[in-house]
Design an enzyme around this catalytic site. Structure first.
Site, PDB file in Angstrom:
ATOM      1  N   TYR A  92      89.533 -11.308 124.215  1.00  0.00           N
ATOM      2  CA  TYR A  92      90.463 -11.953 123.272  1.00  0.00           C
ATOM      3  C   TYR A  92      91.159 -13.154 123.898  1.00  0.00           C
ATOM      4  CZ  TYR A  92      89.412  -8.898 119.489  1.00  0.00           C
ATOM      5  OH  TYR A  92      88.730  -8.272 118.476  1.00  0.00           O
ATOM      6  N   ARG A  95      88.788 -15.952 123.465  1.00  0.00           N
ATOM      7  CA  ARG A  95      88.739 -16.437 122.075  1.00  0.00           C
ATOM      8  C   ARG A  95      90.017 -17.155 121.673  1.00  0.00           C
ATOM      9  NH1 ARG A  95      87.262 -11.814 118.614  1.00  0.00           N
ATOM     10  NH2 ARG A  95      87.190 -13.415 117.011  1.00  0.00           N
ATOM     11  N   HIS A 147      92.120  -9.762 108.447  1.00  0.00           N
ATOM     12  CA  HIS A 147      91.813  -9.038 109.690  1.00  0.00           C
ATOM     13  C   HIS A 147      92.765  -9.351 110.830  1.00  0.00           C
ATOM     14  CE1 HIS A 147      87.387  -8.518 108.156  1.00  0.00           C
ATOM     15  NE2 HIS A 147      88.218  -7.657 107.613  1.00  0.00           N
ATOM     16  N   CYS A 155     102.584  -4.012 119.683  1.00  0.00           N
ATOM     17  CA  CYS A 155     102.867  -3.071 120.758  1.00  0.00           C
ATOM     18  C   CYS A 155     102.240  -1.716 120.414  1.00  0.00           C
ATOM     19  CB  CYS A 155     104.379  -2.935 120.944  1.00  0.00           C
ATOM     20  SG  CYS A 155     104.802  -1.705 122.193  1.00  0.00           S
ATOM     21  N   GLY A 238      80.826 -18.967 104.005  1.00  0.00           N
ATOM     22  CA  GLY A 238      80.540 -18.687 105.412  1.00  0.00           C
ATOM     23  C   GLY A 238      80.803 -17.261 105.844  1.00  0.00           C
ATOM     24  N   SER A 240      78.853 -13.311 106.077  1.00  0.00           N
ATOM     25  CA  SER A 240      77.599 -12.581 105.916  1.00  0.00           C
ATOM     26  C   SER A 240      77.727 -11.480 104.863  1.00  0.00           C
ATOM     27  CB  SER A 240      77.171 -11.983 107.260  1.00  0.00           C
ATOM     28  OG  SER A 240      78.205 -11.152 107.760  1.00  0.00           O
ATOM     29  N   GLU A 266      72.492 -19.617 104.776  1.00  0.00           N
ATOM     30  CA  GLU A 266      71.339 -18.801 104.373  1.00  0.00           C
ATOM     31  C   GLU A 266      71.806 -17.717 103.412  1.00  0.00           C
ATOM     32  OE1 GLU A 266      70.189 -17.445 108.257  1.00  0.00           O
ATOM     33  OE2 GLU A 266      71.557 -15.741 108.167  1.00  0.00           O
ATOM     34  N   CYS A 282      78.991 -25.651 105.297  1.00  0.00           N
ATOM     35  CA  CYS A 282      80.074 -25.769 104.302  1.00  0.00           C
ATOM     36  C   CYS A 282      80.999 -26.949 104.592  1.00  0.00           C
ATOM     37  CB  CYS A 282      80.829 -24.455 104.139  1.00  0.00           C
ATOM     38  SG  CYS A 282      81.575 -23.857 105.646  1.00  0.00           S
TER      39      CYS A 282
END
Ligand code: BJW
Ligand code: ZN
Length: 292
Positions: A92, A95, A147, A155, A238, A240, A266, A282
């Site tokens: 993380y 990221r 999410h 915490c 965008g 899946s 796709e 997009c």
């Protein structure tokens, strides 16, 4: 809650069993879609990792969905954090640093500009599965982050949620998180990972992110479901469309009669359920769809 989720999933599976009916009516006519959008009163844009791909943020699945030898999804679990909080924090941390350096792209900006322009005459809601914060940085106001967010911590002891933009988030993570496959293990002692600063607490912090097998925040989920329930046009961008509960939002909206348009590189398992399908990056297709 769980029973209603399961019955919704069953409904989605039933919808998905009639793909040819929808497929025969599916269109890629941008002018037609823009006409539908023009007369819409309530628009939802549901985004996934693909919208941030053109900002250089790897998607969750597919070739970019690996960090070291690990599939990203295998680290986004409470079990992975229990087994090695050090490894998961490295993932993380990496990221957070990548997303902090990234810039919103033409897709994020087209959405924010659309809301700024039409927010007074239409209800415009953006629901994102992304945790990178790029919609906010592009200027989107009415945003639901399903999410969680990379720049929030929770915490594990007192549950306090805080915004945290520190870079690095703690000294021990400085210079860590390298994504190369040959980097092995992770050995940061738990006491050196981010901890709660509330007096008398000191619990281990975790990313405020919904991991697999965890429930979404019920208030967030209800808000998203309410928006999906009233929209007359929905853009699915965008994603899946394989991760629940988000994966069933747009097929359910299409089932009750909302116009749904998908923007992806796709086709996805949900594509046959939708009225419009626009193939391509997009960052190119959305500015056209949302212009004026
Ligand atoms: C482009 C592009 C460009 C690329 N332009 N397009 C029912 C059935 C089966 C399983 C379940 C179920 N209900 C619940 C589950 C379990 C689980 C689940 O859904 N598993 C599936 C894999 C089957 N769901 C959960 O656990 C959820 N909790 C829950 O439901 O609680 C109740 C419950 C639990 C257990 C059982 C039953 C009930 C929680 C889900 C949390 C998801 N968390 C993650 C990690 C978040 C943090 C993080 O980022 O670290 O969220 S997983 C990961 O997937 C991340 C994403 O938000 C999410 C969706 O991925 P997304 O955005 O679609 O990305 P990709 O990579 O998959 O796709 C990118 C797309 O973009 C592709 O289509 C490309 O083609 C496209 N693209 N470039 C346009 N330029
Ligand atoms: Zn605490």
């Amino acid at each position: 809650m769980c029973i209603s989720l399961i019955s919704s999933i069953r409904r989605t599976i039933v919808i998905c069993s009639f793909p040819k009916i929808m497929a025969s009516r599916q269109s890629s006519d941008m002018a037609k879609f823009r006409e539908k959008l023009k007369s819409a009163k309530d628009v939802v844009i549901l985004s996934g990792a693909g919208i941030s791909a053109e900002s250089g943020i790897p998607t969750f699945r597919g070739a970019g969905g690996y960090w070291r030898k690990y599939q990203a999804a295998s680290l986004a679990t409470p079990g992975a954090f229990r087994d090695s909080p050090s490894l998961v924090w490295e993932f993380y941390h990496y990221r957070r640093e990548v997303a902090a350096k990234a810039e919103p792209n033409a897709g994020h900006k087209a959405i924010a500009q659309y809301e700024a322009k039409h927010g007074a005459d239409k209800k415009v809601t953006v629901i994102t599965q992304n945790v990178d914060g790029l919609h906010v940085r592009a200027g989107t106001k009415n945003l639901i982050e399903l999410h969680g967010n990379l720049y929030k911590t929770r915490c594990t002891k007192c549950r306090e949620v805080l915004v945290n933009n520190d870079s690095p988030i703690c000294e021990a993570l400085a210079g860590r998180g390298a994504p190369e496959e040959n980097v092995r293990g992770s050995d940061i002692p738990v006491k050196s990972l981010p901890h709660c600063k509330k007096s008398g607490c000191g619990g281990l912090l975790r990313p405020h992110i919904v991991w697999f097998g965890e429930n979404l925040d019920s208030a967030v989920l209800e808000k998203a479901q309410a928006a999906m329930h009233t929209c007359d046009v929905c853009l699915v961008v965008g994603t899946s469309s394989v991760v629940y509960p988000a994966a069933m939002f747009a097929p359910q909206a299409a089932e009750r009669g909302a116009i749904v348009a998908e923007f992806n590189l796709e086709p996805t398992p949900a594509t046959p359920d939708f009225h419009f399908y626009f193939e391509g990056p997009c960052g190119t297709t959305l500015p056209v769809a949302l212009a004026d």
